[in-house]
Scaffold this active site. Structure first.
Site, PDB file in Angstrom:
ATOM      1  N   PHE A 198      19.698  94.833  44.800  1.00 56.11           N
ATOM      2  CA  PHE A 198      21.057  95.223  44.391  1.00 56.11           C
ATOM      3  C   PHE A 198      22.008  94.638  45.430  1.00 56.11           C
ATOM      4  O   PHE A 198      21.982  95.052  46.596  1.00 56.11           O
ATOM      5  CB  PHE A 198      21.112  96.752  44.387  1.00 56.11           C
ATOM      6  CG  PHE A 198      22.414  97.384  44.012  1.00 56.11           C
ATOM      7  CD1 PHE A 198      22.781  97.510  42.675  1.00 56.11           C
ATOM      8  CD2 PHE A 198      23.262  97.910  44.986  1.00 56.11           C
ATOM      9  CE1 PHE A 198      23.963  98.147  42.319  1.00 56.11           C
ATOM     10  CE2 PHE A 198      24.451  98.548  44.638  1.00 56.11           C
ATOM     11  CZ  PHE A 198      24.796  98.668  43.308  1.00 56.11           C
ATOM     12  N   ALA A 199      22.814  93.642  45.034  1.00 56.65           N
ATOM     13  CA  ALA A 199      23.624  92.913  46.022  1.00 56.65           C
ATOM     14  C   ALA A 199      25.106  93.183  45.800  1.00 56.65           C
ATOM     15  O   ALA A 199      25.782  92.479  45.039  1.00 56.65           O
ATOM     16  CB  ALA A 199      23.311  91.423  45.945  1.00 56.65           C
TER      17      ALA A 199
ATOM     18  N   PRO B 248      30.013  91.054  54.162  1.00 55.47           N
ATOM     19  CA  PRO B 248      30.377  91.251  55.565  1.00 55.47           C
ATOM     20  C   PRO B 248      31.724  91.977  55.721  1.00 55.47           C
ATOM     21  O   PRO B 248      31.881  92.814  56.605  1.00 55.47           O
ATOM     22  CB  PRO B 248      30.448  89.824  56.119  1.00 55.47           C
ATOM     23  CG  PRO B 248      29.506  89.043  55.250  1.00 55.47           C
ATOM     24  CD  PRO B 248      29.585  89.665  53.893  1.00 55.47           C
TER      25      PRO B 248
ATOM     26  N   GLU C  99      24.337 103.234  50.561  1.00 60.31           N
ATOM     27  CA  GLU C  99      24.800 103.830  49.293  1.00 60.31           C
ATOM     28  C   GLU C  99      25.976 104.778  49.539  1.00 60.31           C
ATOM     29  O   GLU C  99      26.087 105.832  48.904  1.00 60.31           O
ATOM     30  CB  GLU C  99      23.639 104.486  48.542  1.00 60.31           C
ATOM     31  CG  GLU C  99      22.633 103.435  48.109  1.00 60.31           C
ATOM     32  CD  GLU C  99      21.579 103.925  47.150  1.00 60.31           C
ATOM     33  OE1 GLU C  99      21.909 104.751  46.284  1.00 60.31           O
ATOM     34  OE2 GLU C  99      20.436 103.464  47.279  1.00 60.31           O
TER      35      GLU C  99
ATOM     36  N   SER D 262      32.098  99.776  52.970  1.00 60.89           N
ATOM     37  CA  SER D 262      32.690 100.985  52.386  1.00 60.89           C
ATOM     38  C   SER D 262      33.785 100.610  51.388  1.00 60.89           C
ATOM     39  O   SER D 262      33.923 101.233  50.338  1.00 60.89           O
ATOM     40  CB  SER D 262      33.303 101.853  53.489  1.00 60.89           C
ATOM     41  OG  SER D 262      32.321 102.192  54.436  1.00 60.89           O
TER      42      SER D 262
ATOM     43  N   ILE E 157      21.263  93.278  52.190  1.00 57.16           N
ATOM     44  CA  ILE E 157      20.637  93.372  50.875  1.00 57.16           C
ATOM     45  C   ILE E 157      19.142  93.676  51.026  1.00 57.16           C
ATOM     46  O   ILE E 157      18.347  92.836  51.459  1.00 57.16           O
ATOM     47  CB  ILE E 157      20.879  92.083  50.053  1.00 57.16           C
ATOM     48  CG1 ILE E 157      22.389  91.769  50.012  1.00 57.16           C
ATOM     49  CG2 ILE E 157      20.299  92.221  48.647  1.00 57.16           C
ATOM     50  CD1 ILE E 157      23.294  92.930  49.590  1.00 57.16           C
TER      51      ILE E 157
ATOM     52  N   GLN F 264      12.331 117.443  69.147  1.00 51.39           N
ATOM     53  CA  GLN F 264      12.526 118.294  70.332  1.00 51.39           C
ATOM     54  C   GLN F 264      11.340 119.250  70.509  1.00 51.39           C
ATOM     55  O   GLN F 264      10.862 119.464  71.619  1.00 51.39           O
ATOM     56  CB  GLN F 264      13.843 119.081  70.169  1.00 51.39           C
ATOM     57  CG  GLN F 264      14.353 119.717  71.435  1.00 51.39           C
ATOM     58  CD  GLN F 264      14.865 118.707  72.458  1.00 51.39           C
ATOM     59  OE1 GLN F 264      15.020 117.530  72.159  1.00 51.39           O
ATOM     60  NE2 GLN F 264      15.085 119.156  73.679  1.00 51.39           N
TER      61      GLN F 264
ATOM     62  N   SER G  24      28.384 108.839  55.086  1.00 53.10           N
ATOM     63  CA  SER G  24      28.737 110.270  54.994  1.00 53.10           C
ATOM     64  C   SER G  24      30.251 110.441  54.888  1.00 53.10           C
ATOM     65  O   SER G  24      30.740 111.308  54.153  1.00 53.10           O
ATOM     66  CB  SER G  24      28.219 111.014  56.226  1.00 53.10           C
ATOM     67  OG  SER G  24      26.814 111.014  56.210  1.00 53.10           O
ATOM     68  N   GLU G  25      30.985 109.600  55.616  1.00 53.82           N
ATOM     69  CA  GLU G  25      32.453 109.702  55.574  1.00 53.82           C
ATOM     70  C   GLU G  25      32.958 109.387  54.163  1.00 53.82           C
ATOM     71  O   GLU G  25      33.860 110.061  53.652  1.00 53.82           O
ATOM     72  CB  GLU G  25      33.085 108.737  56.594  1.00 53.82           C
ATOM     73  CG  GLU G  25      32.857 109.113  58.057  1.00 53.82           C
ATOM     74  CD  GLU G  25      31.442 108.834  58.559  1.00 53.82           C
ATOM     75  OE1 GLU G  25      30.685 108.112  57.878  1.00 53.82           O
ATOM     76  OE2 GLU G  25      31.085 109.335  59.640  1.00 53.82           O
TER      77      GLU G  25
END
Ligand SMILES: Cc1cc2nc3c(=O)[nH]c(=O)nc-3n(C[C@H](O)[C@H](O)[C@H](O)COP(=O)(O)OP(=O)(O)OC[C@H]3O[C@@H](n4cnc5c(N)ncnc54)[C@H](O)[C@@H]3O)c2cc1C
Length: 385
Positions: free
Chosen positions: A128-129, A133, A366, A137, A162, A339, A369-370
């Site tokens: 999936f491309a 660069p 994909e 986002s 990719i 830990q 988080s932001e």
């Protein structure tokens, strides 16, 4: 793998049966190895295809799919279970789905017939491309261009990050066709590996190794029959594909986190110190309680999103919540497991050390988080109008 959550009302009997079967199969067939990742991925795709699991990654029984539509809950359970056992097997499974998802959703009958049966059998590797660069986002900033002539498109540009780049047999690739400005001027194409003008410009090594590359397209001539969906629909097609597979990234994160909790429980109940077991200290119990609670919260969001999509409802907000909670939560759960292992948690090759590396990229790809937070907030604000 712990399977208590399979009693939840999101699942049907066939899901419980599928999860049990893949768990038994993975326990028997998947072994970690330090060999070349390209060779491992090729072998895993074949193995997953022969065992029938890849049928769940494509739609349409006439094209080798397990059902007429992709069953998101099945995909999620497969990813969660594969991730518990073997990160690269989960990757190989996921990429067959992500790389062919747009064909399942929008392919012409000829395109489906040509690609999906081979994807389902593990005979063709998909990619999936979308990213570039200067357009990660901000997907709509993409600058790859596809110029139409009488019978073909000439594609020029670069794609990066990719997955399966270098080993894929075909790329579902997005480029600007200019029907409108921004996201409405992008189209989707199927570009076969080996098409003149498509080259692997760079292989990229990452902390949890898998095939990854930067692609360069120079006057890459793609017949018009390889256009996927309608011109200008590429962004929508990419987002619909991500609506399925974003939820499945959450499921993979659950698999990694569940494995970390499993390993931690083994460790704390056998490690002796200060005259008792590590598990007997309340500080340890607090950690374990937090890990289990984070995991169940993430699992509820994940399977809500999967179930809701399988009802035919929009899940953009729910998938974003699932991915955000599950990947961020899994990172915390795995860190806590490292830990609890003390020094042996950071030894190369230790299971929790591997999980610690494997989880990191899931918070980035994909949609970071932001970006998930932006998607969720945008929906909230829209609904409050
Ligand atoms: C291992 C791996 C595999 C991948 N596989 C694929 C693949 O198969 N196909 C594909 O097309 N792509 C793939 N990607 C690309 C991935 O989707 C992008 O890396 C991701 O979308 C982020 O883009 P970027 O790397 O350009 O980061 P950037 O977009 O430059 O983001 C940098 C930082 O800025 C933050 N940010 C962005 N927007 C905002 C904002 N509005 N406000 C505040 N902060 C913001 C981001 O959250 C991030 O923390 C992969 C990436 C990785 C790491």
């Amino acid at each position: 793998m712990d399977s208590g959550h399979l009693d939840w009302p999101f699942f049907e009997e066939r899901h419980r049966e599928l999860a049990a079967r893949v768990n038994a199969w993975a326990g028997e067939h998947l072994r970690h190895s330090d060999g070349d990742v390209d060779a491992q991925c090729r072998a895993l795709v074949k193995q997953l295809g022969q065992a029938g699991w890849l049928r769940h990654a494509v739609a349409g029984t006439a094209h080798g799919g397990a059902g007429e539509a992709i069953d998101t809950r099945a995909v999620c359970l497969l990813r969660e279970t594969l991730a518990w056992h073997h990160g690269l097997a989960d990757f190989a499974f996921a990429m067959q789905g992500l790389g062919s998802g747009a064909i399942s959703l929008h392919g012409s009958p000829e395109q489906r017939e040509r690609y999906l049966p081979r994807v389902a059998r593990g005979e063709a590797i998909a990619a999936f491309a979308l990213s570039e660069p200067n357009a990660g986002s901000d997907v709509a900033a993409m600058s790859s261009v596809a110029e139409a002539s009488a019978d073909a498109y000439l594609i020029n540009g670069e794609k990066t990050w990719i997955s399966n780049g270098g080993i894929a047999d075909f790329y579902v690739l997005f480029a600007r066709t200019g029907e409108a400005a921004g996201s409405r001027g992008i189209s989707a194409f199927i570009v076969d590996a080996g098409t003149p003008g498509l080259e692997i410009a760079e292989r990229i090594a990452v902390i949890a190794p898998h095939p990854l590359a930067r692609l360069r397209l120079t006057d890459c001539r793609v017949p018009k029959s390889q256009l996927l969906g309608a011109p200008g629909q590429g962004f929508k097609i990419a987002m619909q594909t991500l609506d399925i597979f974003r939820t499945s990234v959450a499921a993979a994160a659950l698999g990694f986190a569940r494995r970390a909790l499993h390993e931690a429980l083994q460790r704390v109940t056998t490690r002796e110190m200060f005259g008792q077991r590590l598990a007997d200290f309340q500080l340890t119990q607090a950690k374990l309680a937090q890990m289990a609670t984070t995991l169940d919260g993430a699992a509820l969001l994940t399977y809500r999103a999967a179930w809701q999509r399988d009802q035919g409802r929009n899940v953009t907000r729910e998938a974003a919540m699932a991915k955000l909670a599950a990947t961020e939560g899994a990172q915390q759960v795995i860190d806590a497991a490292v830990q609890l292992f003390g020094g042996s948690g950071v030894v190369s090759g230790a299971t929790v050390e591997r999980l610690y590396r494997e989880i990191r990229a899931l918070r980035i790809y994909e949609g970071t988080s932001e970006i998930q937070k932006i998607v969720i907030a945008r929906h909230l604000l829209k609904e409050s109008r």
